[in-house]
Design a protein around this motif. Structure first.
Motif, PDB file in Angstrom:
ATOM      1  N   VAL A   1      19.212  59.397  75.000  1.00 11.23           N
ATOM      2  CA  VAL A   1      20.669  59.271  74.910  1.00 11.23           C
ATOM      3  C   VAL A   1      21.098  59.604  73.484  1.00 11.23           C
ATOM      4  N   THR A   2      22.381  59.813  73.327  1.00  8.15           N
ATOM      5  CA  THR A   2      23.048  59.763  72.028  1.00  8.15           C
ATOM      6  C   THR A   2      24.088  58.654  72.120  1.00  8.15           C
ATOM      7  N   PRO A   3      24.576  58.159  71.002  1.00  8.42           N
ATOM      8  CA  PRO A   3      25.572  57.077  71.087  1.00  8.42           C
ATOM      9  C   PRO A   3      26.776  57.434  71.939  1.00  8.42           C
ATOM     10  N   MET A   4      27.247  58.683  71.832  1.00  8.04           N
ATOM     11  CA  MET A   4      28.434  59.072  72.575  1.00  8.04           C
ATOM     12  C   MET A   4      28.144  59.240  74.068  1.00  8.04           C
ATOM     13  N   SER A   5      27.017  59.862  74.414  1.00  9.31           N
ATOM     14  CA  SER A   5      26.717  60.056  75.834  1.00  9.31           C
ATOM     15  C   SER A   5      26.463  58.723  76.526  1.00  9.31           C
ATOM     16  N   LEU A   6      25.813  57.795  75.829  1.00  2.09           N
ATOM     17  CA  LEU A   6      25.570  56.473  76.420  1.00  2.09           C
ATOM     18  C   LEU A   6      26.878  55.714  76.592  1.00  2.09           C
ATOM     19  N   THR A   7      27.754  55.794  75.607  1.00  4.94           N
ATOM     20  CA  THR A   7      29.060  55.138  75.717  1.00  4.94           C
ATOM     21  C   THR A   7      29.847  55.692  76.901  1.00  4.94           C
TER      22      THR A   7
ATOM     23  N   ASN B   1      28.571  68.012  76.418  1.00  4.40           N
ATOM     24  CA  ASN B   1      29.325  67.979  75.168  1.00  4.40           C
ATOM     25  C   ASN B   1      28.487  68.388  73.958  1.00  4.40           C
ATOM     26  N   ASP B   2      27.157  68.391  74.124  1.00  3.73           N
ATOM     27  CA  ASP B   2      26.255  68.785  73.051  1.00  3.73           C
ATOM     28  C   ASP B   2      26.545  67.998  71.774  1.00  3.73           C
ATOM     29  N   PHE B   3      26.423  66.678  71.880  1.00  4.39           N
ATOM     30  CA  PHE B   3      26.687  65.819  70.738  1.00  4.39           C
ATOM     31  C   PHE B   3      25.685  66.082  69.621  1.00  4.39           C
ATOM     32  N   LYS B   4      26.123  65.878  68.377  1.00 11.10           N
ATOM     33  CA  LYS B   4      25.352  66.270  67.207  1.00 11.10           C
ATOM     34  C   LYS B   4      24.262  65.281  66.841  1.00 11.10           C
ATOM     35  N   SER B   5      24.350  64.064  67.308  1.00 12.10           N
ATOM     36  CA  SER B   5      23.393  63.037  66.913  1.00 12.10           C
ATOM     37  C   SER B   5      21.999  63.362  67.427  1.00 12.10           C
TER      38      SER B   5
ATOM     39  N   GLN C   1      35.946  59.558  66.211  1.00 16.36           N
ATOM     40  CA  GLN C   1      34.750  59.766  65.425  1.00 16.36           C
ATOM     41  C   GLN C   1      33.529  59.791  66.330  1.00 16.36           C
ATOM     42  N   GLU C   2      32.738  60.829  66.200  1.00 15.83           N
ATOM     43  CA  GLU C   2      31.493  60.901  66.967  1.00 15.83           C
ATOM     44  C   GLU C   2      30.462  60.012  66.291  1.00 15.83           C
ATOM     45  N   LYS C   3      29.908  59.099  67.048  1.00 16.02           N
ATOM     46  CA  LYS C   3      28.919  58.171  66.521  1.00 16.02           C
ATOM     47  C   LYS C   3      27.557  58.850  66.511  1.00 16.02           C
ATOM     48  N   CYS C   4      26.843  58.718  65.410  1.00 12.82           N
ATOM     49  CA  CYS C   4      25.534  59.341  65.271  1.00 12.82           C
ATOM     50  C   CYS C   4      24.530  58.334  64.721  1.00 12.82           C
ATOM     51  N   TYR C   5      23.289  58.477  65.162  1.00 13.98           N
ATOM     52  CA  TYR C   5      22.230  57.630  64.638  1.00 13.98           C
ATOM     53  C   TYR C   5      21.887  58.042  63.212  1.00 13.98           C
ATOM     54  N   ASP C   6      21.457  57.062  62.425  1.00 14.66           N
ATOM     55  CA  ASP C   6      20.912  57.350  61.109  1.00 14.66           C
ATOM     56  C   ASP C   6      19.453  57.764  61.281  1.00 14.66           C
ATOM     57  N   PRO C   7      19.082  58.980  60.915  1.00 14.77           N
ATOM     58  CA  PRO C   7      17.694  59.436  61.106  1.00 14.77           C
ATOM     59  C   PRO C   7      16.672  58.566  60.393  1.00 14.77           C
ATOM     60  N   LYS C   8      17.109  57.802  59.391  1.00 20.38           N
ATOM     61  CA  LYS C   8      16.178  56.970  58.634  1.00 20.38           C
ATOM     62  C   LYS C   8      15.998  55.579  59.248  1.00 20.38           C
ATOM     63  N   ASP C   9      16.764  55.288  60.292  1.00 22.97           N
ATOM     64  CA  ASP C   9      16.673  53.969  60.917  1.00 22.97           C
ATOM     65  C   ASP C   9      15.431  53.911  61.808  1.00 22.97           C
ATOM     66  N   THR C  10      14.478  53.104  61.431  1.00 25.45           N
ATOM     67  CA  THR C  10      13.204  53.026  62.154  1.00 25.45           C
ATOM     68  C   THR C  10      13.273  52.159  63.407  1.00 25.45           C
ATOM     69  N   THR C  11      14.417  51.525  63.672  1.00 26.63           N
ATOM     70  CA  THR C  11      14.532  50.704  64.876  1.00 26.63           C
ATOM     71  C   THR C  11      14.781  51.547  66.116  1.00 26.63           C
ATOM     72  N   PHE C  12      15.053  52.842  65.925  1.00 20.42           N
ATOM     73  CA  PHE C  12      15.251  53.754  67.048  1.00 20.42           C
ATOM     74  C   PHE C  12      14.004  54.620  67.227  1.00 20.42           C
ATOM     75  N   ILE C  13      13.714  54.960  68.473  1.00 21.19           N
ATOM     76  CA  ILE C  13      12.620  55.881  68.783  1.00 21.19           C
ATOM     77  C   ILE C  13      13.247  57.239  69.078  1.00 21.19           C
ATOM     78  N   PHE C  14      13.172  58.141  68.119  1.00 20.35           N
ATOM     79  CA  PHE C  14      13.819  59.433  68.267  1.00 20.35           C
ATOM     80  C   PHE C  14      12.924  60.402  69.040  1.00 20.35           C
ATOM     81  N   ALA C  15      13.570  61.368  69.695  1.00 19.16           N
ATOM     82  CA  ALA C  15      12.847  62.363  70.487  1.00 19.16           C
ATOM     83  C   ALA C  15      13.596  63.685  70.402  1.00 19.16           C
TER      84      ALA C  15
END
Length: 360
Positions: free
Chosen positions: A140-146, A125-129, A100-114
Motif C-alpha cells: 500500500v501507500t498512505p493515500m491508496s490505503l486511505t 493514481n500512481d502515488f509517489k510514496s 497533501q499527498e501523504k508519503c512514508y519516510d524512507p528512513k523510518d524502519t518501522t515500515f517494511i518497504f517493497a
C-alpha cells in the motif's frame, strides 16, 4: 517581411496564452514537513508530503481544485506578460488548496518497504510514496490505503479487509491508522462512522422521540423504554415505545405493541405483506415469502430468485436456507441433493416474530 513579423507575433501570443493556461492547471509538488499537533504520536513526524488531488478524494468533500483552476482560467487575459506572471505565481496558492499527498519516510524502519506496484491503487493514481507491506503481505501507500478504507466505510463496513482477490485478511484499526498515516481529521471521521455503524449493528440503538438522543433498551423483550435524559430535564418519567417511537401509552410491560394507534413493527409489517417469490432455478417451491428475517440476527433479506436456495446474511455472515429457514448444514443433512429442490421439511411459514441476535 511584414507578414512574417505578424505571423511570428501571433505565434508568440498563442504560445504565451498556452503557457498561461497550462501553468494554472499545472500540479506542483513541494517537499515539506507537516506541522505536528501535541496529540500526534512520534511516527507522525516521519513522513513527507506532496500536493495532489484525486477524483476519489474530491468525492469525500475535499477541495475541488479542478473547479478552482477552471475559475482561474476563465478570469485570465491571454497574450499578456502579467497573465503569465500571475499563472506562475498561482502555483503557490494552488499548493495551499490542493490536498497533501501523504508519503512514508524512507528512513523510518518501522515500515517494511517493497518495490513494485501498489496493490491497492485501484484508481491508477500512481502515488509517489514508497510501497510498504501490510500484515497480509500486500503493498500500500498512505493515500491508496486511505482511499480503500474510505470506500469500505462508504459501503457501510466497520472492518477493514485487504482488497486483493483471495485475501480476506482483516486489518486491525491500529494498523490502518499507522500505515495510512491518518491525520487527526481523518481519524475523527473514521472513528465517528465506525462507532455510529457499530452502535446500530451491535447495540440496537434508536433515537428518543423526546430529546432525539440515542437510547438503548436493557430488556429486549420489553418495548417500553424510559429515557433518562427527558426524565431528568422534566422531573417526570418519560417512556417511549421502541416499536413506533412515540410516547408510550397503555399498560407495561407489553412485548408486541403499545396503545398508540397504528403501532406495529415496520419490519414485521414487511414480513406480513410481502408477496411470494417465484424461483427461477429451484423447483417445487410455492408459497414462499419474498422477504425473510435472518433466523440468526433478524436482518431482513431477499433472494435474487436465481441459482440455489441458500443465501448468506450480510450482517451475521450465517448461511441458511431461504425456503425452510434452517441453517445450511441442518437443511443439507435432510437431503444432500436439495440445492435446487424444495426442502424435505417443506416451506417455512411467514415469520410472526423477529429473531434477536444472541451474540456469543
Amino acid at each position: 517581411m511584414g507578414n512574417g513579423l505578424a505571423t511570428e507575433q501571433k505565434n508568440r501570443e498563442s504560445f504565451a496564452q498556452h503557457k498561461s493556461l497550462t501553468g494554472t492547471q499545472r500540479k506542483t509538488f513541494g517537499n515539506r514537513k507537516l506541522r505536528r499537533s501535541p496529540t500526534d504520536v512520534a511516527w507522525r513526524s516521519h513522513f513527507q508530503s506532496t500536493d495532489v488531488t484525486t477524483e476519489h478524494d474530491r468525492n469525500f468533500g475535499q477541495t475541488n481544485n479542478l473547479a478552482t483552476g477552471q475559475k482561474a482560467i476563465d478570469s485570465e487575459q491571454p497574450s499578456n506578460l502579467a497573465t503569465e506572471q500571475r499563472s506562475d505565481s498561482g502555483q503557490q496558492s494552488n499548493n495551499s488548496t490542493a490536498e497533501q499527498e501523504k508519503c512514508y519516510d524512507p528512513k523510518d524502519t518501522t515500515f517494511i518497504f517493497a518495490d513494485g506496484e501498489d496493490d491497492h491503487d485501484f484508481e491508477c493514481n500512481d502515488f509517489k510514496s514508497r510501497r510498504a507491506k501490510m500484515s497480509c503481505g500486500h503493498t500500500v501507500t498512505p493515500m491508496s490505503l486511505t482511499n480503500w478504507c474510505k470506500q469500505q466505510l462508504g459501503q457501510g463496513e466497520i472492518r477493514f479487509v485487504c482488497g486483493q482477490p483471495g485475501c480476506d485478511v482483516e486489518w486491525p484499526y491500529d494498523e490502518v491508522w499507522k500505515m495510512a498515516l491518518l491525520t487527526p481529521e481523518e481519524m475523527e471521521n473514521f472513528e465517528r462512522k465506525m462507532f455510529s455503524r457499530a452502535a446500530k449493528e451491535y447495540l440496537d440503538v434508536k433515537s428518543c422521540p423526546g430529546c432525539k438522543c440515542s437510547a438503548m433498551r436493557s430488556d429486549v423483550n420489553n418495548l417500553r423504554v424510559c429515557c433518562v435524559i427527558c426524565t431528568a430535564k422534566t422531573n417526570v418519567a418519560f417512556s417511549f415505545c421502541w416499536q413506533c417511537l412515540e410516547e408510550w401509552k397503555g399498560p407495561s410491560p407489553y412485548p408486541y405493541r403499545c396503545a398508540n394507534e397504528g403501532c406495529i413493527s415496520k419490519t414485521q409489517e414487511i414480513l406480513n405483506t410481502c408477496h411470494d417469490i417465484t424461483f427461477k432455478d429451484v423447483k417445487g417451491v410455492s408459497g414462499c415469502p419474498s422477504v425473510r428475517a435472518c433466523p440468526t440476527c433478524g436482518l431482513l433479506v431477499e433472494h435474487n430468485k436465481s441459482r440455489c436456495k441458500y443465501i448468506v446474511c450480510l450482517r451475521c455472515k450465517v448461511k441458511f436456507c431461504f425456503v425452510c429457514l434452517k441453517c445450511y448444514e441442518e437443511c443439507l443433512d435432510e437431503d444432500r441433493l436439495s440445492f435446487y429442490f424444495c426442502c424435505a421439511s417443506g416451506v417455512a411459514p411467514r415469520q410472526t416474530t423477529i429473531p434477536m441476535w444472541q451474540r456469543k
